[in-house]
Scaffold this active site. Structure first.
Site, short mmCIF file in Angstrom:
data_model
loop_
_atom_site.label_atom_id
_atom_site.label_comp_id
_atom_site.label_asym_id
_atom_site.label_seq_id
_atom_site.Cartn_x
_atom_site.Cartn_y
_atom_site.Cartn_z
N LYS A 83 2.03 10.94 7.17
CA LYS A 83 1.21 10.66 8.35
C LYS A 83 1.69 11.44 9.60
CE LYS A 83 -1.31 6.71 6.81
NZ LYS A 83 -0.86 5.83 5.74
N PHE B 170 0.86 -1.19 0.00
CA PHE B 170 0.00 0.00 0.00
C PHE B 170 0.89 1.23 0.00
CE2 PHE B 170 -2.37 3.57 1.52
CZ PHE B 170 -3.54 3.46 0.81
N ASP C 155 9.28 3.01 2.04
CA ASP C 155 8.08 3.78 2.34
C ASP C 155 7.80 3.63 3.83
OD1 ASP C 155 5.61 4.89 2.73
OD2 ASP C 155 4.66 3.96 0.99
C1 LIG Z 1 -1.01 5.91 4.29
C2 LIG Z 1 0.10 5.43 3.45
C3 LIG Z 1 0.42 6.05 2.23
C4 LIG Z 1 -0.44 7.14 1.63
O1 LIG Z 1 -0.55 8.27 2.42
P1 LIG Z 1 -1.73 9.33 2.13
O2 LIG Z 1 -1.39 10.49 3.03
O3 LIG Z 1 -3.02 8.66 2.51
O4 LIG Z 1 -1.67 9.67 0.69
C5 LIG Z 1 1.52 5.61 1.54
N1 LIG Z 1 2.29 4.61 2.02
C6 LIG Z 1 2.02 3.99 3.18
C7 LIG Z 1 2.92 2.90 3.66
C8 LIG Z 1 0.90 4.36 3.93
O5 LIG Z 1 0.62 3.72 5.06
#
Ligand SMILES: *Cc1c(COP(=O)(O)O)cnc(C)c1O
Length: 416
Positions: free
Chosen positions: A270, A156, A241
């Site tokens: 986040k 994700f 990420d």
């Molecule tokens: C939440 C998340 C994203 C996307 O972040 P948004 O602020 O919702 O666009 C990307 N990578 C990971 C691992 C995430 O948990």
């Protein structure tokens, strides 16, 4: 912690509807791309939220780790409030006094060379993809248009068209094509598959060090170090990420730190915005991020003064190590207690620090049913992929409150 003492603006914001009326408004006037639990939150403080009827709930999701420091952490609210009184947006057409300080402080915290500030997590990932491709053509010498990025199944990384192009979740992908080419998907945690996919066309390997959305999946020991080695061998970048796993969630600044592995680029988001506003960034090597020249990438809001002021306050909180320590000690307690549930309505528990994926027994409640049962017991969390609950309490949570939430979970999973 702050209190709810300052009520001076409540008359302006409170509308006094019944919960069902708020829910009806959402259903009528907003798109239906979420299926929220039936709780309508009006206030939050620390690990607690209060609904429109004054009922209190423990927040065991923490905005998917955007609220690592809890709701309205006083230092973060103070930083935001002070900046609101000065200047909030300049655009990058001009310089401002928070920008360079934020970039330096974030680079120093993360042990990286430089920072590309953006807003949402998806934008940070998009930016890392663009930088990696440009680097592949300009520096690595990949023939034009042929760069590949290797990603993992069940990933994700966000919701943009390019990012869902390499999602393996049909709900996230279906009907959004045509998709962006140039991505190679291999099973997560499978070093042999990764070795086969990485070659001289590979710009980067993009991985979550722990897959959050997939159910807090921790890869096998040595997998991330092997990914690093394969990238070095092929002259490719490793992009971590850490939007969900980073910033103290697992007990360290980066989840990758546990493996003593360094990425070339990291995406952050986040918690970087302190639960106050979207703040994201790509941080990493100067010789990689340095490929960007004026006009080649940008964002109207990226690196705005308010975001930088909040981000600086987040970095200050992380620089003490207190939250990393809390995640480690509270996480040990949580995992000890969760492990006792295995066999009692729970089939498996995974995670690191104050972060867990809890697989519910197939003969018991579904994830949704369990989340609703927890809601009735005053605990908020969310299922992921049917039978898994994801627990990510704010790192400010008191030990007694953590126990209270885990007691509720033990009662709920025992229901068959
Ligand atoms: C939440 C998340 C994203 C996307 O972040 P948004 O602020 O919702 O666009 C990307 N990578 C990971 C691992 C995430 O948990």
């Amino acid at each position: 912690m702050t209190t709810f003492a300052d009520k001076s603006t409540d008359a302006d914001s409170a509308t006094g509807l019944a919960p069902a009326e708020y829910i009806a408004l959402d259903e009528r006037w907003s798109t239906h791309n979420y299926h929220p639990l039936p709780v309508v939150i009006a206030e939050g403080e620390g690990a607690w939220v209060t609904d429109v009827q004054g009922e209190r709930y423990l927040d065991f999701l923490a905005g998917y780790s955007a609220l690592n420091f809890g709701h309205r952490h006083p230092d973060l609210v103070r930083a935001a409030t002070e900046q609101l009184g000065r200047v909030t947006l300049t655009s990058r057409a001009f310089r401002h006094d928070q920008f360079g300080l934020f970039c330096r402080e974030l680079a120093e915290l993360t042990g990286t060379d430089m920072v590309l500030p953006m807003n949402s997590g998806a934008e940070a990932v998009e930016s890392a993809i663009k930088v990696a491709r440009k680097w592949a053509y300009r520096v690595k010498g990949v023939p034009d248009g042929q760069a590949q990025i290797v990603v993992a199944g069940s990933n994700f990384h966000g919701r943009t068209t390019t990012i869902v192009s390499f999602s393996t979740d049909e709900d996230a992908r279906a009907d959004y094509g045509p998709f962006t080419p140039g991505f190679v998907v291999v099973p997560y945690g499978d070093a042999a598959a990764l070795a086969e996919a990485v070659n001289d066309r590979t710009a980067a390997v993009l991985l979550e060090p722990i897959q959050g959305e997939a159910g807090v999946i921790v890869p096998p020991d040595g997998y991330l170090a092997e990914a690093r080695r394969l990238c070095d061998e092929a002259g490719a970048l490793l992009i971590a990420d850490e939007i969900q796993s980073g910033l103290a969630r697992t007990g360290t600044v980066f989840a990758l730190d546990h493996e003593r592995v360094t990425a070339d680029l990291y995406t952050l988001g986040k918690a970087l915005g302190g639960g106050i506003m979207p703040v994201s960034a790509v941080v990493g090597r100067a010789d990689v991020l340095g490929v960007l020249r004026p006009g080649e990438h940008g964002s109207t809001f990226g690196g705005n003064p308010l975001a930088c002021a909040v981000g600086r306050a987040v970095v200050r909180l992380l620089s003490t190590g207190e939250f990393q320590q809390r995640s480690t000690s509270l996480g040990a307690r949580m995992h000890e207690r969760l492990s006792e549930l295995v066999g009692n309505g729970v089939t498996a528990v995974r995670g690191r620090g104050l972060w867990a994926g809890v697989d519910l027994a197939p003969d018991g409640l579904s994830g949704r049913e369990a989340a609703e049962a927890l809601l009735r017991r005053g605990v908020l969390c969310k299922e992921t992929h049917g039978h898994t609950l994801r627990l990510a309490p704010p790192l400010v949570i008191e030990e007694a409150d953590l126990d209270r939430g885990l007691d509720a979970l033990a009662q709920v999973v025992a229901q068959r």
